[in-house]
Motif scaffolding. Structure first.
Motif, mmCIF file in Angstrom:
data_model
loop_
_atom_site.group_PDB
_atom_site.id
_atom_site.type_symbol
_atom_site.label_atom_id
_atom_site.label_comp_id
_atom_site.label_asym_id
_atom_site.label_seq_id
_atom_site.Cartn_x
_atom_site.Cartn_y
_atom_site.Cartn_z
ATOM 1 N N SER A 167 0.820 -1.217 0.000
ATOM 2 C CA SER A 167 0.000 0.000 0.000
ATOM 3 C C SER A 167 0.851 1.263 0.000
ATOM 4 O O SER A 167 0.384 2.324 -0.421
ATOM 5 C CB SER A 167 -0.942 0.001 1.208
ATOM 6 O OG SER A 167 -0.229 0.250 2.401
ATOM 7 N N VAL A 168 2.102 1.170 0.448
ATOM 8 C CA VAL A 168 2.980 2.334 0.487
ATOM 9 C C VAL A 168 3.203 2.885 -0.919
ATOM 10 O O VAL A 168 3.247 4.104 -1.125
ATOM 11 C CB VAL A 168 4.326 1.988 1.159
ATOM 12 C CG1 VAL A 168 5.273 3.178 1.129
ATOM 13 C CG2 VAL A 168 4.101 1.524 2.589
ATOM 14 N N PHE A 169 3.327 2.002 -1.913
ATOM 15 C CA PHE A 169 3.596 2.455 -3.279
ATOM 16 C C PHE A 169 2.466 3.337 -3.812
ATOM 17 O O PHE A 169 2.698 4.248 -4.607
ATOM 18 C CB PHE A 169 3.808 1.255 -4.204
ATOM 19 C CG PHE A 169 5.092 0.513 -3.944
ATOM 20 C CD1 PHE A 169 6.317 1.078 -4.267
ATOM 21 C CD2 PHE A 169 5.082 -0.741 -3.363
ATOM 22 C CE1 PHE A 169 7.510 0.403 -4.022
ATOM 23 C CE2 PHE A 169 6.262 -1.433 -3.120
ATOM 24 C CZ PHE A 169 7.483 -0.854 -3.448
ATOM 25 N N LYS A 170 1.232 3.097 -3.373
ATOM 26 C CA LYS A 170 0.098 3.916 -3.817
ATOM 27 C C LYS A 170 0.060 5.262 -3.106
ATOM 28 O O LYS A 170 -0.501 6.221 -3.618
ATOM 29 C CB LYS A 170 -1.222 3.186 -3.540
ATOM 30 C CG LYS A 170 -1.448 1.967 -4.390
ATOM 31 C CD LYS A 170 -2.804 1.364 -4.060
ATOM 32 C CE LYS A 170 -3.011 0.087 -4.866
ATOM 33 N NZ LYS A 170 -4.278 -0.574 -4.496
ATOM 34 N N ARG A 171 0.646 5.327 -1.903
ATOM 35 C CA ARG A 171 0.464 6.504 -1.058
ATOM 36 C C ARG A 171 1.708 7.374 -0.913
ATOM 37 O O ARG A 171 1.608 8.487 -0.407
ATOM 38 C CB ARG A 171 -0.007 6.056 0.328
ATOM 39 C CG ARG A 171 -1.354 5.364 0.268
ATOM 40 C CD ARG A 171 -1.729 4.762 1.609
ATOM 41 N NE ARG A 171 -2.996 4.069 1.532
ATOM 42 C CZ ARG A 171 -4.186 4.627 1.696
ATOM 43 N NH1 ARG A 171 -4.271 5.900 1.927
ATOM 44 N NH2 ARG A 171 -5.280 3.912 1.610
ATOM 45 N N ASP A 172 2.866 6.868 -1.318
ATOM 46 C CA ASP A 172 4.090 7.660 -1.180
ATOM 47 C C ASP A 172 4.898 7.598 -2.473
ATOM 48 O O ASP A 172 5.509 6.565 -2.773
ATOM 49 C CB ASP A 172 4.923 7.147 0.001
ATOM 50 C CG ASP A 172 6.115 8.047 0.286
ATOM 51 O OD1 ASP A 172 6.338 9.017 -0.474
ATOM 52 O OD2 ASP A 172 6.843 7.786 1.254
ATOM 53 N N ASN A 208 11.415 0.763 -3.585
ATOM 54 C CA ASN A 208 11.369 -0.689 -3.618
ATOM 55 C C ASN A 208 11.025 -1.230 -2.234
ATOM 56 O O ASN A 208 11.045 -0.498 -1.243
ATOM 57 C CB ASN A 208 12.708 -1.275 -4.122
ATOM 58 C CG ASN A 208 13.890 -0.814 -3.286
ATOM 59 O OD1 ASN A 208 13.969 -1.086 -2.086
ATOM 60 N ND2 ASN A 208 14.818 -0.091 -3.926
ATOM 61 N N VAL A 209 10.715 -2.516 -2.171
ATOM 62 C CA VAL A 209 10.269 -3.144 -0.935
ATOM 63 C C VAL A 209 11.359 -3.105 0.138
ATOM 64 O O VAL A 209 11.073 -2.831 1.317
ATOM 65 C CB VAL A 209 9.814 -4.597 -1.200
ATOM 66 C CG1 VAL A 209 9.542 -5.332 0.107
ATOM 67 C CG2 VAL A 209 8.578 -4.618 -2.080
#
Length: 201
Positions: A9-14, A19-20
């Motif tokens: 979900s971080v990729f959508k919000r930040d 990368n992971v």
């Protein structure tokens, strides 16, 4: 698995997330939530002291305090995170997000009662906001930075100010993640503009 969804979900919000590996090692909000997921499991098995002890270590490391008794849904993200406090009886739905300095605090001292807020799905809470007591924040609400909320908020509302007041309620569910928390209405400025218009007329 909830932890994997939290990380994704971080990729959508930040937009700064690359990368992971970076997210797991450098995002204190993600680290705090991962540790919370473990301590909450211990709490459910009634290993209360161990859960609280690990939770305290997590607070020292991340600057984020999440009580292991809190109930947190899927894809939860704390951005920046320092100073976040989430109390024991707090409940957080799916796809919620909060910024640094947020408090989900209790207003009662009695044990075994609901003392902390309930956030429904899709709630976004701006930096420094305080939500106090067993209030309910409806689906897809936005709470402005430094607001203090002590009453229930209906779904799809925007709240700003001290005490928090509803300044927008459109009844429309957003179709994407809305991070424009810096563009919230200013009710004081709107009132001043109306007064100036009356004086001008």
């Amino acid at each position: 698995m909830k932890m994997i969804e939290d990380i994704r979900s971080v990729f959508k919000r930040d937009p700064a997330a690359r990368n992971v590996f970076e997210i797991i090692t450098c995002y204190s909000g993600v680290q705090a939530v991962i540790i919370y997921r473990f301590t909450h499991l211990l709490w459910r098995y009634k290993l209360y002291w161990l859960a609280r002890f690990i939770s305290t270590l997590s607070r020292w490391i991340t600057g984020i305090e999440i009580h292991p008794g809190a109930v947190i849904g899927r894809r939860f993200f704390i951005d920046h995170g320092m100073g976040v406090v989430i109390g024991e009886t707090a409940e957080i739905g799916d796809d919620c997000m909060m910024y640094h300095g947020v408090t989900l605090g209790g207003t009662q001292t009695r044990d075994k009662v609901k003392r902390h807020p309930t956030l429904k799905d899709g709630v976004i809470i701006g930096a420094g906001a305080k939500i106090l007591g067993p209030v309910k924040i409806g689906d897809n609400c936005k709470i402005g930075a430094n607001s203090v909320v002590v009453r229930d908020v209906p779904p799809n509302s925007t709240v700003v100010g001290i005490p928090g007041k509803i300044v927008k309620r459109d009844g429309i569910k957003p179709t994407r993640v809305d991070l424009e928390h810096g563009q919230l209405p200013d009710p004081v400025m709107e009132s001043l503009k109306q007064m100036l218009d009356i004086i001008h007329d």
